[in-house]
Write a protein that holds these residues in place. Structure first.
Motif, mmCIF file in Angstrom:
data_model
loop_
_atom_site.group_PDB
_atom_site.id
_atom_site.type_symbol
_atom_site.label_atom_id
_atom_site.label_comp_id
_atom_site.label_asym_id
_atom_site.label_seq_id
_atom_site.Cartn_x
_atom_site.Cartn_y
_atom_site.Cartn_z
ATOM 1 N N UNK A 134 0.849 -1.187 0.000
ATOM 2 C CA UNK A 134 0.000 0.000 0.000
ATOM 3 C C UNK A 134 0.887 1.240 0.000
ATOM 4 N N UNK A 135 0.274 2.393 -0.219
ATOM 5 C CA UNK A 135 1.013 3.653 -0.213
ATOM 6 C C UNK A 135 1.661 3.909 1.152
ATOM 7 N N UNK A 136 1.076 3.355 2.206
ATOM 8 C CA UNK A 136 1.622 3.541 3.556
ATOM 9 C C UNK A 136 3.002 2.924 3.709
ATOM 10 N N UNK A 137 3.363 1.966 2.829
ATOM 11 C CA UNK A 137 4.678 1.347 2.911
ATOM 12 C C UNK A 137 5.776 2.308 2.479
ATOM 13 N N UNK A 138 5.412 3.370 1.771
ATOM 14 C CA UNK A 138 6.404 4.322 1.284
ATOM 15 C C UNK A 138 7.379 3.647 0.334
ATOM 16 N N UNK A 139 8.638 4.070 0.379
ATOM 17 C CA UNK A 139 9.624 3.464 -0.517
ATOM 18 C C UNK A 139 10.510 2.453 0.201
#
Length: 147
Positions: free
Chosen positions: A96-101
């Protein structure tokens, strides 16, 4: 999953008391973004080996058959594109976007020699880190996961 677990009063605590068996303990605490530190109090009576770790919040069984694909033993730190590629893709697909990079999705500590295993479910690695030591007997091990 496994044997030797007891009911807990606190959702972030899991107790396992059984020697000579393989078990996976999952607490009821869902980690969100930021840093999360966990302590494991290990009391060993025997020459047992303990492998413990932390993992991003995701499902280890969504669209993954516990017996057919995991062989009844869930161990996500050993999953990569070359070992269990179907499971690796299913785990990566939950990004998900919450994982970041960030590219480390789970890590574990192995008490026999103190090594750390980590994976992005593409490549797994075994690290010899500064200050590494095994745990021969009882003690407290802390792990930090920065989400």
């Amino acid at each position: 999953a496994g044997t030797g677990f007891s009911l807990q009063e606190h959702p972030a605590r899991v107790t396992h008391k059984h020697l000579g068996d393989w078990s996976t303990a999952v607490s009821g605490y869902a980690m969100r973004g930021g840093r999360h530190f966990v302590e494991f109090a290990i009391t060993k009576v025997d020459q047992g080996i303990v492998q413990l770790g932390v993992i991003r919040p995701l499902s280890l069984t969504d669209d993954i058959d516990l017996e057919a694909e995991w062989g009844g033993r869930v161990n996500p730190v050993f999953v990569s594109s070359s070992h269990k590629p179907a499971e690796a893709e299913k785990l990566r697909s939950q990004r998900t976007a919450k994982w970041g990079d960030s590219n480390i999705h789970c890590c574990s500590y192995f008490s026999l020699d103190g090594r750390c295993r980590r994976t992005d479910w593409d490549i797994k690695s075994l690290d010899n880190w500064h200050g590494r030591e095994g745990l021969d007997g009882s003690g407290i091990i802390g792990l930090l996961l920065d989400l």
